[in-house]
Design an enzyme around this catalytic site. Structure first.
Site, PDB file in Angstrom:
ATOM      1  CG  HIS A  66      36.835  36.702  31.986  1.00  0.00           C
ATOM      2  ND1 HIS A  66      37.743  36.052  32.788  1.00  0.00           N
ATOM      3  CD2 HIS A  66      35.771  36.970  32.783  1.00  0.00           C
ATOM      4  CE1 HIS A  66      37.260  35.940  34.022  1.00  0.00           C
ATOM      5  NE2 HIS A  66      36.057  36.487  34.043  1.00  0.00           N
ATOM      6  CG  ASP A  68      41.247  37.473  31.655  1.00  0.00           C
ATOM      7  OD1 ASP A  68      40.105  37.279  31.195  1.00  0.00           O
ATOM      8  OD2 ASP A  68      41.535  38.469  32.360  1.00  0.00           O
ATOM      9  CG  ASP A  99      36.054  34.672  37.902  1.00  0.00           C
ATOM     10  OD1 ASP A  99      35.486  34.978  36.835  1.00  0.00           O
ATOM     11  OD2 ASP A  99      36.611  35.512  38.634  1.00  0.00           O
ATOM     12  CD  GLU A 133      36.166  40.418  34.300  1.00  0.00           C
ATOM     13  OE1 GLU A 133      35.305  41.025  34.965  1.00  0.00           O
ATOM     14  OE2 GLU A 133      36.956  39.609  34.824  1.00  0.00           O
ATOM     15  CD  GLU A 134      39.281  37.855  36.727  1.00  0.00           C
ATOM     16  OE1 GLU A 134      39.220  38.849  37.471  1.00  0.00           O
ATOM     17  OE2 GLU A 134      38.542  36.870  36.853  1.00  0.00           O
ATOM     18  CD  GLU A 162      32.598  37.700  35.392  1.00  0.00           C
ATOM     19  OE1 GLU A 162      32.978  36.918  36.295  1.00  0.00           O
ATOM     20  OE2 GLU A 162      33.390  38.307  34.656  1.00  0.00           O
ATOM     21  CG  HIS A 348      39.542  36.361  42.159  1.00  0.00           C
ATOM     22  ND1 HIS A 348      39.757  37.711  41.970  1.00  0.00           N
ATOM     23  CD2 HIS A 348      38.890  35.951  41.057  1.00  0.00           C
ATOM     24  CE1 HIS A 348      39.241  38.094  40.808  1.00  0.00           C
ATOM     25  NE2 HIS A 348      38.707  37.021  40.245  1.00  0.00           N
TER      26      HIS A 348
END
Length: 375
Positions: A66, A68, A99, A133-134, A162, A348
């Site tokens: 992903h 995003d 990520d 995805e997030e 991931e 994150h």
């Protein structure tokens, strides 16, 4: 000399692709893949950009990921601006470094090197990329998977980039994930004055024995591949804010992370039986966001283990712990699915970062997996 993996990772990090905004990341990837002969099919749904890219025919290995990222938090707390990638002491900083823009860069460069060395490779190499995805993940991988299944698209193996590693790159490979389902429970009572409880029915009091039993229940013992199913209460809301009003409603939200020992239908059945036993008046709605999946030892897992051993000189642990990923959707196609990516310690977080050398290693491992499965 500039490392092509780091160069591409930095290009992607500079794009502030807050989910589901792709911010131009996929255009960069598509241009690189088209240049080495990939057929590109954009598959956009709603506010989400997706693409499916393929090269070759036959047995198919897809790389999924992903573009995003999650919000940055307070940008003033970052040692460098979150969308201005920076190399410091061997670490690449920036939102998405781990990520998972670093993995995306490693995948693309691996494909470029693989095609240069194997222009007439035997199988089919593919990419499945989404910009959501997030966040909700409603218009992302699941929509692409459904479209591919409708036309009976072949997918044998899928590697999701991931950040699976914990201490050093390659130490953990996810060869499955637990299922996830959320219950939204509304327990109905009768609002009233706290001084006249006989004229009301307090749903909080009535629900406590049931909730205690729910928390204390041992749902299963897990198995060789999965830890025991877990249940956690996430939110509870009741009351008007006044200290003299008995609430008329109680809202409880709880989530299950379940193993292959259970099904979502069985969990629903057991929860309903528990609530009925306590004679609660309730409304219960479920959201099943993913089924458990497992990829046992076989061609894909063996190829991944071989690659990690070759470049990292360690044997990875196969695990199914952690949250969910888009692998849960891809597994619906009947493909073998694993996750291999960089260290996840900073994902994150403020000052997200990844070892620059790890991305180079990761790209080499991805290329070796390609060589083993579709070379």
């Amino acid at each position: 000399m500039i490392c092509p993996v780091l160069d591409l990772a930095q290009q992607l990090i500079r794009r502030p692709s807050l989910s589901p905004d792709d911010a131009g990341c996929q255009a960069i990837m598509i241009a690189r893949l088209q240049a080495i002969g990939f057929h590109i099919e954009t598959m956009n749904f709603g506010d989400t950009l997706n693409f499916w890219a393929t090269r070759g025919e036959g047995k198919t290995l897809a790389f999924a990921g992903h573009t995003d990222v999650v919000p940055t938090g307070d940008a003033a707390l970052w040692i460098t601006p979150p969308f201005e990638p920076a190399l410091r002491d061997g670490m690449l900083f920036g939102r998405g470094a781990a990520d998972m823009k670093g993995s995306l860069a490693a995948m693309v460069v691996a494909a470029e090197r693989f095609v240069a060395a194997n222009p007439h490779h035997q199988g089919r190499l593919a990419f499945l990329i989404t910009s959501d995805e997030e966040a909700s993940a409603v218009n992302g991988t699941i929509k692409v998977v459904n479209a591919l299944m409708e036309r009976r698209e072949r997918l044998d193996f899928c590697l999701v980039g991931e950040p699976s590693s914990t201490t050093r790159v390659g130490d953990i490979v996810k060869n499955g994930r637990r299922g996830s389902m959320t219950a939204n429970l509304q327990i109905h009572g009768v609002q009233g004055h706290v001084a006249y409880p006989h004229l009301a029915d307090n749903p909080v009091h009535r629900a406590m024995p049931a909730l205690n039993e729910l928390v204390a229940t041992e749902w299963d013992h897990g198995n060789e591949f999965f830890p025991p199913t877990s249940m956690q209460i996430a939110n509870i809301q009741a009351g008007t804010g006044s200290n003299n009003v008995i609430p008329g409603e109680l809202y409880v939200q709880f989530n299950f992370r379940f193993s292959t020992e259970l099904t979502d239908a069985l969990i629903k059945e057991r929860v309903a039986a528990l609530l009925d036993k306590h004679r609660l008046h309730y409304t219960l709605n479920w959201v099943v966001s993913g089924q458990p999946f497992l990829t046992p030892r076989g061609e894909l897992v063996d190829a991944v283990i071989n690659s990690v051993r070759h470049y990292c000189e360690i044997t990875p642990d196969l695990q199914t712990t952690g949250g969910t990923s888009d692998g849960r959707f891809i597994a619906l196609m009947g493909a073998q699915v694993v996750e291999l990516g960089p260290v996840n310690a900073s994902i994150h977080k403020i000052n997200e970062c990844v070892h620059a050398a790890d991305l180079q290693l990761l790209s080499r491992m991805y290329q070796r997996i390609m060589e083993q499965l579709v070379g």
